[in-house]
Scaffold this active site. Sequence first.
Site, PDB file in Angstrom:
ATOM      1  N   THR A 192       0.848  -1.191   0.000  1.00 41.22           N
ATOM      2  CA  THR A 192       0.000   0.000   0.000  1.00 41.22           C
ATOM      3  C   THR A 192       0.880   1.235   0.000  1.00 41.22           C
ATOM      4  O   THR A 192       2.076   1.168   0.281  1.00 41.22           O
ATOM      5  CB  THR A 192      -0.954   0.003   1.212  1.00 41.22           C
ATOM      6  OG1 THR A 192      -2.025   0.914   0.971  1.00 41.22           O
ATOM      7  CG2 THR A 192      -0.239   0.393   2.502  1.00 41.22           C
ATOM      8  N   CYS A 221      -2.761   8.456   6.189  1.00 36.57           N
ATOM      9  CA  CYS A 221      -3.318   7.215   6.715  1.00 36.57           C
ATOM     10  C   CYS A 221      -2.241   6.403   7.426  1.00 36.57           C
ATOM     11  O   CYS A 221      -1.046   6.661   7.291  1.00 36.57           O
ATOM     12  CB  CYS A 221      -3.906   6.378   5.587  1.00 36.57           C
ATOM     13  SG  CYS A 221      -5.374   7.081   4.797  1.00 36.57           S
ATOM     14  N   HIS A 253      -5.463  -0.320   6.209  1.00 30.06           N
ATOM     15  CA  HIS A 253      -5.084   1.009   5.710  1.00 30.06           C
ATOM     16  C   HIS A 253      -6.252   1.918   6.065  1.00 30.06           C
ATOM     17  O   HIS A 253      -7.320   1.822   5.473  1.00 30.06           O
ATOM     18  CB  HIS A 253      -4.876   0.947   4.189  1.00 30.06           C
ATOM     19  CG  HIS A 253      -4.496   2.258   3.566  1.00 30.06           C
ATOM     20  ND1 HIS A 253      -3.710   2.341   2.436  1.00 30.06           N
ATOM     21  CD2 HIS A 253      -4.797   3.545   3.871  1.00 30.06           C
ATOM     22  CE1 HIS A 253      -3.539   3.611   2.096  1.00 30.06           C
ATOM     23  NE2 HIS A 253      -4.214   4.357   2.960  1.00 30.06           N
TER      24      HIS A 253
END
Length: 203
Positions: free
Chosen positions: A43, A48, A65
Site C-alpha cells: 500500500t 493514513c 489502511h
Amino acid sequence: MSWEAAEEHFASNIYYDATFKCDAAKLLPGEYYYTDKEMLIVTVLGSCVSACIRDRVKGIGGMNHFMLPDPGGDGDSPVSPSMRYGTYAMEILINDLLKAGAKRENLEAKVFGGGNVLKGFSSINVGERNAQFVRDFLRAERMRVVAEDLNDVYPRKVYFFPRTGKVLVRKIKELRNSTLAQREAEYASRLKVNTVCGEIDLF
C-alpha cells in the site's frame, strides 16, 4: 461485529508482482487483507496508517489502511466517532486473523504512516492523530509492536510479507502526481459523511 456504513473492505486488487515474483494484494484507503500464503501486501500511505499484524508462529498475517475521520465537535474522547472508527478498522483485521487460526498471544504488529501530507483538517494534524491512535490501541490490546515508522512529512510505500513478517518501506520524497493526495482526500470526505454507528463486540 455490527456496524452501519462501515468503510473498511477486504481488498480485491490481486496481481502478480514481477519484482518479488509472487502474488500481491494492493490496498487502497479503507481496505484490509490477510493471508496465510506466500504473497505480498502493498500500500501507499500519506496521512493514513497501516498496521501489519501477524501470528509469528503460524505465519498468518494481514494489513489494514485507515484514517480517523476529522472529529469536528466531537473532540478526541475515547467514545468519539473517530475513535470508534479506528477501533473498528483494527478489530476487523484482528478478528479475521483469529478466525483464520491465529492465536492472540502470538500476534505482533508493525505500524507505518501518519505523515503530515493532508491539509485542510479542522483538528490537529490528522497524520499525528492516526499515528497516536494506532500506538494507543495496540498498547491497550497488549500487542507487541516490533517495528514502526510513523509521522514525518513523507508518504510511504509499504511492502509486507505476512509469512515471514518482513516489511520493506520506501519513503516517497517527490510525488510525481496528485493521485495519493486526491485518494486520501476523497476517503476523508467519505468518512465525514458516513459516521460510524452501531454495536461493537470485541474479543
